[in-house]
Design an enzyme around this catalytic site. Structure first.
Site, short mmCIF file in Angstrom:
data_model
loop_
_atom_site.label_atom_id
_atom_site.label_comp_id
_atom_site.label_asym_id
_atom_site.label_seq_id
_atom_site.Cartn_x
_atom_site.Cartn_y
_atom_site.Cartn_z
N ASP A 1 0.87 -1.19 0.00
CA ASP A 1 0.00 0.00 0.00
C ASP A 1 0.90 1.23 0.00
O ASP A 1 1.99 1.21 0.58
CB ASP A 1 -0.92 0.01 1.22
CG ASP A 1 -2.18 0.81 0.97
OD1 ASP A 1 -3.23 0.20 0.73
OD2 ASP A 1 -2.10 2.06 0.98
N LEU B 1 -16.87 -10.50 -2.86
CA LEU B 1 -17.06 -10.56 -1.40
C LEU B 1 -17.98 -9.45 -0.90
O LEU B 1 -18.04 -8.36 -1.48
CB LEU B 1 -15.72 -10.52 -0.67
CG LEU B 1 -14.78 -9.33 -0.83
CD1 LEU B 1 -15.19 -8.15 0.03
CD2 LEU B 1 -13.37 -9.78 -0.46
N CYS C 1 -20.31 -0.15 -2.83
CA CYS C 1 -20.35 -0.86 -4.13
C CYS C 1 -21.61 -0.60 -4.95
O CYS C 1 -21.53 -0.07 -6.06
CB CYS C 1 -20.18 -2.35 -3.90
SG CYS C 1 -18.55 -2.74 -3.27
C1 UDX Z 1 -21.98 -6.12 -2.54
C2 UDX Z 1 -22.14 -7.48 -3.25
O1 UDX Z 1 -23.06 -8.30 -2.52
C3 UDX Z 1 -20.78 -8.18 -3.37
O2 UDX Z 1 -20.92 -9.39 -4.11
C4 UDX Z 1 -19.80 -7.24 -4.08
O3 UDX Z 1 -18.52 -7.83 -4.15
C5 UDX Z 1 -19.73 -5.89 -3.36
O4 UDX Z 1 -21.04 -5.31 -3.25
P1 UDX Z 1 -21.68 -5.27 -0.01
O5 UDX Z 1 -21.89 -3.91 -0.57
O6 UDX Z 1 -20.51 -5.52 0.89
O7 UDX Z 1 -21.53 -6.35 -1.21
O8 UDX Z 1 -22.98 -5.71 0.83
P2 UDX Z 1 -24.37 -6.44 0.51
O9 UDX Z 1 -24.57 -7.49 1.52
O10 UDX Z 1 -24.50 -6.84 -0.89
O11 UDX Z 1 -25.42 -5.27 0.84
C6 UDX Z 1 -25.48 -4.06 0.07
C7 UDX Z 1 -26.65 -3.21 0.51
O12 UDX Z 1 -27.89 -3.84 0.16
C8 UDX Z 1 -26.74 -2.97 2.02
O13 UDX Z 1 -27.06 -1.62 2.25
C9 UDX Z 1 -27.85 -3.88 2.48
O14 UDX Z 1 -28.50 -3.40 3.63
C10 UDX Z 1 -28.77 -3.88 1.27
N1 UDX Z 1 -29.62 -5.07 1.16
C11 UDX Z 1 -29.06 -6.30 0.94
C12 UDX Z 1 -31.01 -4.94 1.26
O15 UDX Z 1 -31.55 -3.85 1.46
N2 UDX Z 1 -31.77 -6.07 1.14
C13 UDX Z 1 -31.26 -7.31 0.90
O16 UDX Z 1 -32.02 -8.28 0.78
C14 UDX Z 1 -29.85 -7.43 0.81
#
Ligand code: UDX
Length: 437
Positions: A30, A153, A260
């Site tokens: 890094d 992930l 993301c």
């Molecule tokens: C996401 C993708 O899942 C992952 O595969 C990618 O590599 C990065 O982006 P992340 O952003 O870490 O991962 O979290 P995730 O669990 O996907 O949740 C994202 C958002 O969606 C959160 O704000 C969560 O609260 C919301 N969410 C998720 C919902 O509102 N409802 C759901 O059923 C699932």
């Protein structure tokens, strides 16, 4: 195998630690000297369940080390992974300047064949640019291959996701590079899909957009449930039992956030427009996501009438549970909105307090020591993130501490009939509000 990871953020650090844990020799690099110092001192700069233990174990086994030098990383590895940030720009496109700089720097120190792997989330066709750039700055004329290997992930369960992936996607233009990549992932015993580079890059944006679309779909249905008296949880179960659809990512709430989904959808919209094939469906996904928070705020206003001077507690600031990440968190936006309307907002989050204190929009909130202190004297409780700590709280104590026991549950953490029995007026997403029994 000897591997290096350039960029020790969420993706780089977890990937490096997991690669080391399955037996590879890993150098995590890094350019933030302080971060490297912290890591070398045995501390982990982010909260991610299981990560600290994993790092300690592999540092002790001499399979994982940290460096501030790209040259050291490149010299000591057959495969160089790039995992640097790709932040959003105001027009929705992605800032690729970190990737471009790292590609140049790698090229400058390349003396022998290396596979250069892009792990950062990038728009389709970025791999071509990376290859061009390395070729241009390749002073020693060393041979190299560029590979796209997107990461799927999720924060909060990143170690589990990396150790037990659904699939590994390898976008390569040479068989040799694809074979080397397969060796890296052999210990993970996951299905491997080999594609061309453009397809691999597109898989990442298309997958994240589809998941966000699934969330917006169920959130749109939740509005219809509220208007018709149906129950979104039952509807989601009923839809999700169809194996073609599945129950995952059908949890209605106040909308998706994080580093993301919002960024990747904006980027996918922008790149498809640039390619001359506008993806208007994704604009609707964005629109529904924004509307969901507004609908939730409206239900708070409709119940409390005026927010000015109201004592409102918000449980949860992170964009999801089991992380300290508050980037693009709907919870933070909600706190900001209520403060702007004159409410006196008290907040508590199990892991997100330190980072949240630095957000200027919510500086005037009262930051509390624990969930129960936060509800002392509250006229309403808003649940914005579904931490297990909140699910396990003694509801009778919460009710006693509040001045008016009204709960707005943005994540459907509780059962409405239980809440009514305890004595709450309870509003949730896509379910009929209940009043005390
Ligand atoms: C996401 C993708 O899942 C992952 O595969 C990618 O590599 C990065 O982006 P992340 O952003 O870490 O991962 O979290 P995730 O669990 O996907 O949740 C994202 C958002 O969606 C959160 O704000 C969560 O609260 C919301 N969410 C998720 C919902 O509102 N409802 C759901 O059923 C699932």
């Amino acid at each position: 195998m000897d591997l290096s990871i350039i960029g020790s953020g969420y993706v780089g650090l977890v990937t490096g630690a997991c690669f080391a844990d399955v037996g590879h020799n890993v150098t995590c690099v890094d350019n933030d000297a302080h971060k490297i110092e912290v890591l070398r001192a045995g501390r982990v700069p982010i909260y991610e369940p299981g990560l600290e233990e994993l790092i300690h174990r592999n540092v002790a086994a001499h399979r994982l080390r940290f460096s501030g030098s790209i040259k050291e990383g490149v010299d000591n590895s057959q495969i160089v992974f790039i995992a640097v940030p790709t932040p959003p720009q105001s027009d929705g496109s992605v800032d690729l300047s970190f990737i471009e700089k790292v590609a140049r720097e790698i090229a400058g120190v390349l003396t022998d064949y290396r596979v250069i792997v892009d792990k950062s989330t990038v728009p389709v066709k970025t791999g071509e640019k990376v290859a061009e750039s390395i070729k241009r700055y390749n002073r020693h004329g060393a041979k190299f291959d560029v590979v796209s290997n997107p990461e799927f992930l999720r924060e909060g369960c990143a170690v589990h996701d990396l150790m037990h992936p659904d699939r590994i996607v390898i976008g390569a233009q040479s068989e040799h590079a694809a074979d080397l990549m397969k060796k890296v992932y052999e210990p993970f015993m996951a299905p491997i899909l080999v594609t061309d580079i453009n397809s691999a890059e597109l898989i990442k944006h298309a997958a994240n957009s589809f998941l966000a679309l699934k969330i917006s779909y169920i959130n749109a249905v939740s509005a219809i449930c509220e208007a018709s008296g149906a129950d979104i949880e039952k509807v989601a179960d009923g839809i999700g039992m169809d194996q073609r659809i599945g129950r995952n990512f059908l949890n209605a709430g106040i909308g998706y956030g994080g580093s993301c989904f919002p960024k990747d959808i904006a980027a996918f919209i922008t790149i498809s427009e640039k390619l001359g094939v506008p993806f208007s469906l994704l604009k609707e996904v964005q629109h529904i996501n924004a509307a969901q928070k507004e609908r939730f705020l409206k239900s708070i206003r409709d119940t409390l009438w005026v927010l000015r001077e109201k004592k409102i507690t918000v449980w949860g600031l992170t964009f999801k549970p089991d992380t300290d990440d508050i980037r693009s968190s709907v919870a933070i936006d909600l706190v900001g909105d209520m403060l702007r309307e004159g409410a006196q907002v008290s907040v508590y989050d199990p892991k997100g307090m330190e980072r949240a204190r630095e957000i200027s929009e919510i500086k005037s909130a009262r930051f509390c020591e624990n969930a129960l202190d936060a509800v002392d004297g509250a006229e309403a409780l808003v649940i914005a993130t579904e931490w297990e700590e909140f699910a396990n709280v003694d509801l009778a104590v919460v009710k006693e501490k509040m001045t008016t026991p009204i709960v707005f549950d943005g994540r459907n953490l509780f059962d409405p009939s239980t809440m009514a029995k305890v004595g709450f007026r309870y509003h949730s997403i896509g379910r009929t509000p209940v009043t005390p029994d």
